[in-house]
Design an enzyme around this catalytic site. Structure first.
Site, mmCIF file in Angstrom:
data_model
loop_
_atom_site.group_PDB
_atom_site.id
_atom_site.type_symbol
_atom_site.label_atom_id
_atom_site.label_comp_id
_atom_site.label_asym_id
_atom_site.label_seq_id
_atom_site.Cartn_x
_atom_site.Cartn_y
_atom_site.Cartn_z
ATOM 1 N N ARG A 127 0.821 -1.239 0.000
ATOM 2 C CA ARG A 127 0.000 0.000 0.000
ATOM 3 C C ARG A 127 0.844 1.274 0.000
ATOM 4 N NH1 ARG A 127 -3.027 -2.943 3.996
ATOM 5 N NH2 ARG A 127 -4.686 -4.065 2.945
ATOM 6 N N LYS A 149 2.740 11.161 -11.702
ATOM 7 C CA LYS A 149 1.869 10.288 -12.491
ATOM 8 C C LYS A 149 2.608 8.973 -12.722
ATOM 9 C CE LYS A 149 -1.161 13.297 -15.171
ATOM 10 N NZ LYS A 149 -1.496 13.785 -16.528
ATOM 11 N N GLU A 191 8.995 17.371 -25.414
ATOM 12 C CA GLU A 191 8.317 17.759 -24.160
ATOM 13 C C GLU A 191 8.845 19.111 -23.661
ATOM 14 O OE1 GLU A 191 5.720 16.147 -23.129
ATOM 15 O OE2 GLU A 191 5.952 13.978 -23.362
ATOM 16 N N LYS A 233 6.688 22.713 -14.822
ATOM 17 C CA LYS A 233 5.899 21.544 -14.409
ATOM 18 C C LYS A 233 5.622 21.591 -12.910
ATOM 19 C CE LYS A 233 4.724 16.864 -14.970
ATOM 20 N NZ LYS A 233 4.870 15.578 -15.624
ATOM 21 N N GLU A 243 -4.882 16.717 -11.542
ATOM 22 C CA GLU A 243 -5.476 17.063 -12.837
ATOM 23 C C GLU A 243 -6.989 17.288 -12.779
ATOM 24 O OE1 GLU A 243 -3.407 15.347 -16.242
ATOM 25 O OE2 GLU A 243 -5.302 15.337 -17.310
ATOM 26 N N ARG A 247 -3.711 21.134 -14.808
ATOM 27 C CA ARG A 247 -2.654 20.186 -15.188
ATOM 28 C C ARG A 247 -2.871 19.592 -16.581
ATOM 29 N NH1 ARG A 247 0.518 15.624 -11.553
ATOM 30 N NH2 ARG A 247 1.726 14.800 -13.307
ATOM 31 N N ASN A 251 -0.824 18.158 -21.298
ATOM 32 C CA ASN A 251 -1.086 17.121 -22.299
ATOM 33 C C ASN A 251 -1.223 17.693 -23.708
ATOM 34 O OD1 ASN A 251 -1.128 14.719 -20.736
ATOM 35 N ND2 ASN A 251 -3.037 15.442 -19.822
ATOM 36 N N HIS A 254 -0.917 15.461 -26.705
ATOM 37 C CA HIS A 254 -1.003 14.072 -26.253
ATOM 38 C C HIS A 254 -2.273 13.364 -26.729
ATOM 39 C CE1 HIS A 254 2.320 15.375 -23.836
ATOM 40 N NE2 HIS A 254 2.447 14.222 -23.207
ATOM 41 N N HIS A 258 -1.244 10.090 -28.257
ATOM 42 C CA HIS A 258 -1.569 8.763 -27.698
ATOM 43 C C HIS A 258 -2.265 7.884 -28.736
ATOM 44 C CE1 HIS A 258 -1.357 10.056 -23.164
ATOM 45 N NE2 HIS A 258 -0.169 9.922 -23.719
ATOM 46 N N HIS A 271 7.351 7.980 -27.658
ATOM 47 C CA HIS A 271 6.320 8.835 -27.060
ATOM 48 C C HIS A 271 6.538 10.306 -27.459
ATOM 49 C CE1 HIS A 271 3.457 10.388 -24.136
ATOM 50 N NE2 HIS A 271 4.400 11.182 -23.651
HETATM 51 P P1 NAD Z 1 12.109 5.029 -22.342
HETATM 52 O O1 NAD Z 1 11.933 4.932 -20.905
HETATM 53 O O2 NAD Z 1 11.620 3.905 -23.188
HETATM 54 O O3 NAD Z 1 13.641 5.311 -22.665
HETATM 55 C C1 NAD Z 1 14.034 5.455 -23.995
HETATM 56 C C2 NAD Z 1 15.200 4.519 -24.380
HETATM 57 O O4 NAD Z 1 16.409 5.090 -23.900
HETATM 58 C C3 NAD Z 1 15.117 3.138 -23.782
HETATM 59 O O5 NAD Z 1 15.593 2.211 -24.717
HETATM 60 C C4 NAD Z 1 16.071 3.235 -22.593
HETATM 61 O O6 NAD Z 1 16.572 1.981 -22.205
HETATM 62 C C5 NAD Z 1 17.142 4.110 -23.148
HETATM 63 N N1 NAD Z 1 17.925 4.875 -22.187
HETATM 64 C C6 NAD Z 1 17.484 5.448 -21.049
HETATM 65 N N2 NAD Z 1 18.445 6.209 -20.521
HETATM 66 C C7 NAD Z 1 19.516 6.093 -21.319
HETATM 67 C C8 NAD Z 1 20.804 6.670 -21.291
HETATM 68 N N3 NAD Z 1 21.167 7.557 -20.389
HETATM 69 N N4 NAD Z 1 21.683 6.307 -22.262
HETATM 70 C C9 NAD Z 1 21.291 5.459 -23.250
HETATM 71 N N5 NAD Z 1 20.084 4.911 -23.335
HETATM 72 C C10 NAD Z 1 19.199 5.229 -22.384
HETATM 73 O O7 NAD Z 1 11.370 6.341 -22.930
HETATM 74 P P2 NAD Z 1 11.197 7.813 -22.354
HETATM 75 O O8 NAD Z 1 11.072 8.658 -23.552
HETATM 76 O O9 NAD Z 1 12.179 8.142 -21.336
HETATM 77 O O10 NAD Z 1 9.792 7.748 -21.617
HETATM 78 C C11 NAD Z 1 8.608 7.493 -22.305
HETATM 79 C C12 NAD Z 1 7.571 7.020 -21.314
HETATM 80 O O11 NAD Z 1 7.315 8.048 -20.361
HETATM 81 C C13 NAD Z 1 6.245 6.676 -21.945
HETATM 82 O O12 NAD Z 1 5.791 5.456 -21.440
HETATM 83 C C14 NAD Z 1 5.329 7.800 -21.500
HETATM 84 O O13 NAD Z 1 3.988 7.401 -21.394
HETATM 85 C C15 NAD Z 1 5.914 8.156 -20.173
HETATM 86 N N6 NAD Z 1 5.600 9.520 -19.735
HETATM 87 C C16 NAD Z 1 5.113 9.685 -18.490
HETATM 88 C C17 NAD Z 1 4.857 10.952 -18.007
HETATM 89 C C18 NAD Z 1 4.396 11.135 -16.595
HETATM 90 O O14 NAD Z 1 4.015 12.254 -16.235
HETATM 91 N N7 NAD Z 1 4.449 10.116 -15.772
HETATM 92 C C19 NAD Z 1 5.097 12.064 -18.812
HETATM 93 C C20 NAD Z 1 5.607 11.863 -20.094
HETATM 94 C C21 NAD Z 1 5.864 10.581 -20.543
HETATM 95 N N1 GLY Z 2 2.907 14.630 -18.599
HETATM 96 C C1 GLY Z 2 1.672 15.199 -18.201
HETATM 97 C C2 GLY Z 2 1.515 15.344 -16.739
HETATM 98 O O1 GLY Z 2 2.393 15.029 -15.977
HETATM 99 O O2 GLY Z 2 0.498 15.770 -16.299
#
Ligand code: NAD
Ligand code: GLY
Length: 370
Positions: A127, A149, A191, A233, A243, A247, A251, A254, A258, A271
């Site tokens: 939890r 998130k 972003e 942010k 949100e 907030r 997006n 997005h 998406h 992404h």
């Molecule tokens: P990812 O986590 O897939 O990383 C991208 C690639 O880079 C992967 O292959 C990873 O292994 C590699 N990598 C990571 N760090 C590295 C480094 N320093 N050197 C070499 N390679 C490296 O993708 P991302 O773009 O970081 O994240 C995308 C995800 O984030 C999506 O799932 C999206 O939905 C999510 N997201 C969440 C929020 C939120 O608010 N929680 C906001 C935006 C995106």
């Molecule tokens: N990436 C959108 C949010 O964090 O709200």
């Protein structure tokens, strides 16, 4: 002036008893001092993936060894396609098989995929246990690691299963960006660019002037871009953590983005690439509605293209492409009673969320897809 190290900056995210610091600087990841004053625990679990582990796990372990008696780790398979129940369960298996308790601190070492999954695991294991974000992609440093998130994907929609759960700290080490492939760096730039049209035009002007330095991962430029993005942010999340309203402007791009990710199959487009193209589509829709002029759409599109990002959407269905986008966008979490909601630019630096006439959305999709 060419300082050897950019000074470490701290951005505070103000959320009453869930407040925390985002540290931004060089050589932070492997420094024991970075992880001081976190909740006391006997054990830590590093959650990372098979790509990031060989690069940075040893340095993180070394730094954490000052603070924890036992340090465990799990290396998840790499990719958006693994942001699912099965992979999440590997984290729970790892925690339970190592007899971790409710004080165990989780460290998310990786990009947004690792960060979102680790956060969700931390929110639900016993939890709720504390967790720290150590984002290693640009996208994760400027967006996903900040704001709490957490989620996994469902085949019918992105980030559909998750929780709002804040980390204890976010550690943005600018040096780790040097090993990022160019395509991933560009995805992170999407972003960063997003923050301009929705809230800060002077920042947008600065990005335009510094896009080449950012693409070259120049540290001083990156330090400013990460800090300003985190400040924006932090402000938005501080106003509206869950949100209820404001907030949603984060997006921008997005809703279309998406749909692209789900429509092509997760992982086909990154992404950030999908968001970039989604911003072009949302800006076109804003112009169609008479909110902004064509010149601003052109300016935003040009910057996105210079950042190495796609400006034309993929065709998701040869018979009825717009219909396919619309069907996928209905699953967006912002949809209300069957009405798709879009983040629209009301004027440079100002965004709002609203529905749009279907015929207009269809026309924009037809125009923006190749
Ligand atoms: P990812 O986590 O897939 O990383 C991208 C690639 O880079 C992967 O292959 C990873 O292994 C590699 N990598 C990571 N760090 C590295 C480094 N320093 N050197 C070499 N390679 C490296 O993708 P991302 O773009 O970081 O994240 C995308 C995800 O984030 C999506 O799932 C999206 O939905 C999510 N997201 C969440 C929020 C939120 O608010 N929680 C906001 C935006 C995106
Ligand atoms: N990436 C959108 C949010 O964090 O709200």
């Amino acid at each position: 002036m060419n300082a050897l190290h950019t000074p470490t900056e701290t951005v505070r995210i103000d959320l009453a008893d869930r407040s925390y610091d985002i540290l931004i600087g060089e050589n932070l990841l492997g420094e024991a001092g970075t992880y001081g004053q976190l909740p006391k625990a006997a054990a830590a679990l590093i959650v990372t993936n098979t790509t990031v582990s060989p690069l940075y796990e040893a340095a993180l372990r070394q730094a954490l060894s000052v603070h924890y008696k036992s340090i465990h780790s799990i290396q998840l398979p790499d990719g958006e396609v693994y942001k699912d129940w099965l992979t999440l369960n590997l984290v729970f298996d790892s925690l339970l098989s190592r007899a971790c308790d409710r004080k165990t601190v989780l460290f998310a070492l990786g990009g947004g995929v690792v960060g979102d999954m680790t956060g969700f695991a931390a929110a639900s294991f016993m939890r709720g246990v504390p967790f720290v974000q150590v984002p290693t992609t640009l996208l994760a440093q400027v967006d996903s690691s900040v704001g709490g998130k957490t989620a996994i994907n469902h085949p019918m929609g992105k980030n559909m299963i998750g929780a709002f759960y804040q980390p204890q700290r976010v550690v943005c080490d600018l040096n780790v960006l040097k090993t990022l492939p160019a395509r991933e760096l560009s995805a992170g730039l999407a972003e960063i660019i997003k923050y301009g049209p929705i809230s800060d035009m002077p920042f947008f002007d600065w990005i335009e002037a510094n896009i080449d330095a950012l693409k070259a991962c120049q540290t001083q430029a990156m330090a400013h871009a990460v800090k300003r993005s985190c400040e924006i942010k932090a402000y938005v999340v501080g106003q509206d953590e869950r949100e209820a309203g404001l907030r949603a402007i984060l997006n921008f791009g997005h809703t279309f983005g998406h749909a692209i990710e789900a429509g092509l199959g997760y992982g086909e487009w990154l992404h950030g690439e999908a968001v970039a193209c989604g911003m072009v589509m949302a800006a076109n829709l804003s112009a169609e509605l008479g909110l902004i002029d064509a010149a601003f759409v052109k300016r935003l599109t040009a910057l996105i293209e210079r950042a190495g990002l796609p400006i034309k959407g993929p065709v998701l269905n040869a018979q009825d492409n717009a219909g396919q986008y619309l069907a996928l966008m209905l699953h967006d979490k912002k949809s209300v009673a069957g009405d798709i909601q879009f983040v629209l630019i009301e004027g440079p630096g100002k965004a709002r969320v609203s529905a749009a006439p279907e015929a207009m959305v269809r026309a924009v999709i037809d125009r923006c897809c190749a």
